[in-house]
Design an enzyme around this catalytic site. Structure first.
Site, PDB file in Angstrom:
ATOM      1  N   LYS A 129      12.020  31.999   5.908  1.00  0.00           N
ATOM      2  CA  LYS A 129      11.584  32.414   4.570  1.00  0.00           C
ATOM      3  C   LYS A 129      10.225  33.102   4.650  1.00  0.00           C
ATOM      4  CE  LYS A 129      14.408  29.836   1.489  1.00  0.00           C
ATOM      5  NZ  LYS A 129      14.819  28.460   1.769  1.00  0.00           N
ATOM      6  N   LYS A 174      26.195  33.490   7.619  1.00  0.00           N
ATOM      7  CA  LYS A 174      26.758  32.570   6.626  1.00  0.00           C
ATOM      8  C   LYS A 174      26.749  33.164   5.218  1.00  0.00           C
ATOM      9  CE  LYS A 174      22.691  30.200   5.064  1.00  0.00           C
ATOM     10  NZ  LYS A 174      22.185  29.083   4.345  1.00  0.00           N
ATOM     11  N   LYS A 220      23.374  33.041  -1.150  1.00  0.00           N
ATOM     12  CA  LYS A 220      23.032  33.803  -2.358  1.00  0.00           C
ATOM     13  C   LYS A 220      22.145  35.002  -2.036  1.00  0.00           C
ATOM     14  CE  LYS A 220      23.358  29.589  -4.709  1.00  0.00           C
ATOM     15  NZ  LYS A 220      22.638  28.403  -5.124  1.00  0.00           N
TER      16      LYS A 220
END
Ligand code: TYM
Length: 353
Positions: free
Chosen positions: A113, A217, A220
């Protein structure tokens, strides 16, 4: 004998997709039958990426509706919203005193992130990334909440003394940290307060649901999702557009990643003989990806459409949703308060009056 305790949660960052369903939600529905179960919406965790406040509120409501629509039953499981349990925030502060900055900075999800927030290319090595995160004083995009995300997740689990935590493969490192924090706390104070929780997948391996874009994967932020609430037409279109390759040219060719991803989705939704039929067709080069995709869309719709219909029914039933959330909050709080008071006592935070 007391039932084992199960706890799991999903971040309030948008509608639920097939990854959430097979990695987590479908297991919630099965586990509630045999375990003392708590399932929640992690709205505090969603704050690390600064969602629009109105959207956050709507997301929480929608996910509760999606839990119910998928079959989580408020009479069997405690369904609650993380922020309704302020004891979690207090224990988060207390547990952070036993968590090292270094171990948090080395967590894969944090590095990922932080890298994305700073626009760092993934081929830089670890040290460079750490330097860039620490050195960049004016950069507030990598906030402290992001760093301490695993502490908050550990608290969600430990405050309910959960034994089993059904999650997808991507959450396993967080669970490993949770076990480490539990052990550390217990041994530091010489107590046996927190059990060490483990992932649960009915004896199988942790699940990683792939996306439709041929890469990793379903997620969102990757824009490669099939949502439980997708309309039939939209869903079919997404599947038909999934990335494949030119097809096998010689018998028994190795399967490329994008095509293997479609097979993985089939493993989750299609009957074994159907999967075998397409595997065989791949092996003898007669496969037509268009047919495979049509079949896959059909099989996914069998799972998602009934859930979608129930979501639409429940989503606007504010009375039902409020009742479920209030009932869950009361139950979850009562249990959390008990653990928090034990921790306060153990750490020497005692009242003078
Ligand atoms: P979150 O919101 O990212 O995902 C929720 C659940 O869905 C699973 N999942 C997947 N499983 C398989 N394949 C995928 N493509 C896929 N995408 C998502 C996740 O593994 C997860 O089980 N940190 C957590 C939320 C959380 C939590 C907790 C979970 C906060 N506190 C305490 C368990 C216990 C998260 O971000 O999940």
């Amino acid at each position: 004998m007391a039932k084992e305790i199960v706890l799991s949660g999903i971040r309030a960052t948008g509608n639920l997709h097939l990854g959430n369903y097979y990695g987590a939600l479908s297991k919630f529905v099965k586990m509630q039958e045999d375990y003392d179960s708590l399932f929640f919406i992690a709205d505090l965790h969603a704050l690390t990426t600064h969602p629009d406040p109105k959207t956050l509120h709507t997301n929480v409501k929608n996910i509760i509706a999606e839990y119910l629509a998928a079959g989580v039953d408020p009479d069997k499981a405690t369904i609650f919203v993380q922020s309704d349990v302020p004891e979690i925030s207090e224990l988060y502060l207390l547990l952070n005193m036993h968590v090292g900055i270094g171990e948090l900075m080395r967590t894969a999800s944090f590095k990922d992130k932080a890298r994305k927030a700073l626009g760092i290319k993934t081929d830089k090595d670890e040290e460079d990334i750490e330097k860039e995160i620490i050195g960049n004083e004016s950069n507030k995009r990598v906030n402290a909440g992001l760093l301490t995300y695993p502490t908050l997740m550990a608290v969600d689990i430990l405050i309910q003394k959960a034994n089993k935590v059904p999650v997808g493969k991507d959450q396993e490192q967080h669970l490993e940290l949770t076990r480490r924090f539990a052990r550390r706390f217990n041994s530091f104070y010489g107590v046996d307060l927190f059990p060490e929780p483990e992932n649960f997948n009915f004896g199988g391996n942790a699940v990683k649901v792939p996306g439709l874009d041929g890469s990793g994967k379903m997620g969102k932020s990757e824009g490669n999702c099939i949502y439980l609430i997708d309309e039939e037409k939209v869903l079919r279109k997404k599947v038909m557009r999934a990335v494949t390759d030119e097809g096998p040219k010689v018998p028994n060719s190795p399967v490329s990643q994008p095509v293997e991803n479609l097979f993985t989705l089939m493993e989750l939704t299609s009957a074994p003989e159907v999967i075998q039929q397409y595997r065989d067709a791949y092996a003898d080069c007669s496969i037509r990806y268009g047919d495979l995709k049509k079949q896959l869309a059909e099989d996914i719709l069998k799972v998602t459409l009934p859930i979608r219909e129930r979501i639409l029914d429940i989503q606007n039933d504010d009375v039902l949703l409020a009742r479920v959330i209030k009932q869950g909050a009361d139950r979850a709080r009562e249990r959390a308060a008990k653990t928090l008071s034990e921790v306060r006592e153990i750490m020497g935070i005692k009242k003078f009056y």
